[in-house]
Design a protein around this motif. Structure first.
Motif, mmCIF file in Angstrom:
data_model
loop_
_atom_site.group_PDB
_atom_site.id
_atom_site.type_symbol
_atom_site.label_atom_id
_atom_site.label_comp_id
_atom_site.label_asym_id
_atom_site.label_seq_id
_atom_site.Cartn_x
_atom_site.Cartn_y
_atom_site.Cartn_z
ATOM 1 N N LYS A 99 -12.546 -2.850 5.852
ATOM 2 C CA LYS A 99 -11.984 -3.000 4.506
ATOM 3 C C LYS A 99 -10.677 -3.782 4.483
ATOM 4 O O LYS A 99 -10.181 -4.120 3.419
ATOM 5 N N ILE A 100 -10.104 -4.036 5.646
ATOM 6 C CA ILE A 100 -8.818 -4.731 5.663
ATOM 7 C C ILE A 100 -9.012 -6.233 5.489
ATOM 8 O O ILE A 100 -10.043 -6.796 5.855
ATOM 9 N N THR A 101 -7.998 -6.889 4.942
ATOM 10 C CA THR A 101 -8.068 -8.310 4.632
ATOM 11 C C THR A 101 -6.828 -9.025 5.167
ATOM 12 O O THR A 101 -6.103 -8.507 6.013
ATOM 13 N N TYR A 102 -6.573 -10.197 4.641
ATOM 14 C CA TYR A 102 -5.386 -10.986 5.015
ATOM 15 C C TYR A 102 -4.109 -10.184 4.828
ATOM 16 O O TYR A 102 -3.175 -10.296 5.633
ATOM 17 N N ASP A 103 -4.054 -9.375 3.786
ATOM 18 C CA ASP A 103 -2.829 -8.629 3.481
ATOM 19 C C ASP A 103 -2.412 -7.722 4.633
ATOM 20 O O ASP A 103 -1.224 -7.591 4.946
ATOM 21 N N SER A 104 -3.371 -7.082 5.269
ATOM 22 C CA SER A 104 -3.046 -6.208 6.396
ATOM 23 C C SER A 104 -2.480 -6.995 7.567
ATOM 24 O O SER A 104 -1.482 -6.603 8.181
ATOM 25 N N CYS A 162 -13.588 -7.170 12.059
ATOM 26 C CA CYS A 162 -12.862 -6.989 10.789
ATOM 27 C C CYS A 162 -13.318 -8.113 9.874
ATOM 28 O O CYS A 162 -12.653 -9.150 9.719
ATOM 29 N N SER A 163 -14.464 -7.915 9.276
ATOM 30 C CA SER A 163 -15.212 -9.004 8.655
ATOM 31 C C SER A 163 -14.584 -9.575 7.385
ATOM 32 O O SER A 163 -14.933 -10.680 6.969
ATOM 33 N N LEU A 164 -13.661 -8.865 6.763
ATOM 34 C CA LEU A 164 -13.034 -9.375 5.542
ATOM 35 C C LEU A 164 -11.735 -10.133 5.816
ATOM 36 O O LEU A 164 -11.121 -10.665 4.894
ATOM 37 N N THR A 176 -13.250 -10.623 18.439
ATOM 38 C CA THR A 176 -14.704 -10.705 18.558
ATOM 39 C C THR A 176 -15.379 -10.551 17.197
ATOM 40 O O THR A 176 -14.994 -9.710 16.389
ATOM 41 N N ASP A 177 -16.390 -11.386 16.964
ATOM 42 C CA ASP A 177 -17.178 -11.300 15.741
ATOM 43 C C ASP A 177 -16.303 -11.448 14.497
ATOM 44 O O ASP A 177 -16.419 -10.684 13.537
ATOM 45 N N SER A 178 -15.419 -12.452 14.525
ATOM 46 C CA SER A 178 -14.522 -12.677 13.390
ATOM 47 C C SER A 178 -14.754 -14.073 12.816
ATOM 48 O O SER A 178 -15.591 -14.837 13.296
#
Length: 256
Positions: free
Chosen positions: A155-160, A179-181, A203-205
């Motif tokens: 659920k984390i994005t650029y902001d985190s 962290c797909s978002l 990994t997997d980003s």
């Protein structure tokens, strides 16, 4: 042998006990823990992974008086609530906490952000419920973090990432697989702001050429080398960014 409440009083009487592992002890619950009359002041490390039958009430009884507690592992256990976080508030010496695989409440994360002293190591690996607002609040308070694991916090994005890299400049290890978002633009921030990074797992980003170049240009300042983990990161980048990152960081010691 099944470990139950009958075993704990004898264990806690050990005057020099520093490391206690109760992993997978399903026979220990709140009722058992609440009957404990003695504390273990010498205790430094406690592992209660895969213990599902206790809450903050029992945990508070178990660690009551453990003023030297430094490391706590509650992986794959009860939800991380505000009440649980509050019961750990008084342990000013606590430096490492692992909540891997737990359901995390936003109120619990914020309560951790109100602890009196910064943690050094924190793991939310594979925790559901970690979100930008609460995580950002936490890292702004825990500025001395050196290791952070947010693997599969989807659920984390650029902001985190912005908050993490702005607040925690002493980070040496960040694990954020799947962290797909998190957008590709965010990864550059690690190279720009976190000069001490030695391990970065993306990994997997969605990292791309620009991200690799930003990482390489930033991490060239590291004296002890840097470890990238980039499996399944090829979508959206040609490989040129990775090559440039490697060229600008000749002391890279591991790439996976």
């Amino acid at each position: 042998m099944i470990i139950t409440e009958k075993c704990l009083p004898s264990i806690l009487q050990l005057q020099h006990l520093e490391d206690l592992v109760l992993e997978g002890c399903l026979g220990i619950d709140d009722n058992a823990l609440s009957t404990l009359q003695q504390s273990c002041k010498s205790l430094k490390t406690l592992n209660m992974s895969n213990c599902h039958n206790h809450s903050h009430v029992g945990l508070s009884s178990l660690i009551n008086g453990a003023e030297n507690l430094r490391e706590l592992t509650l992986a794959y256990g009860p939800a991380i609530t505000e009440d649980l976080a509050k019961c750990l508030h008084t342990f000013s010496g606590l430096r490492s906490v692992k909540f891997d695989g737990c359901l995390v409440k936003c109120s619990g994360v914020r309560a951790i952000g109100r602890w009196p002293r910064s943690l050094k190591e924190l793991s939310f690996s594979k925790c559901s419920g970690v979100e930008d607002d609460s995580l950002s609040f936490l890292v702004r308070a825990h500025k001395e973090l050196t290791k952070l694991d947010i693997t599969c916090c989807r659920k984390i994005t650029y902001d985190s990432v912005d908050s993490i890299t702005s607040s925690c400049r002493s980070l040496t290890s960040v694990r954020m697989e799947s962290c797909s978002l998190v957008p590709k633009e965010a990864f550059v921030l690690f190279g720009q702001r976190c000069e001490l990074i030695e391990e970065l797992d993306v990994t997997d980003s969605k990292i791309d050429d620009e991200g690799f170049m930003g990482l390489g240009l930033g991490f060239v300042r590291i004296r002890n080398g840097c470890s990238y983990s980039i499996a399944k990161c090829w979508a959206g980048q040609s490989g040129n960014g990775l090559l440039l990152g490697l060229k600008t960081n000749p002391i890279l010691f591991r790439l996976t």
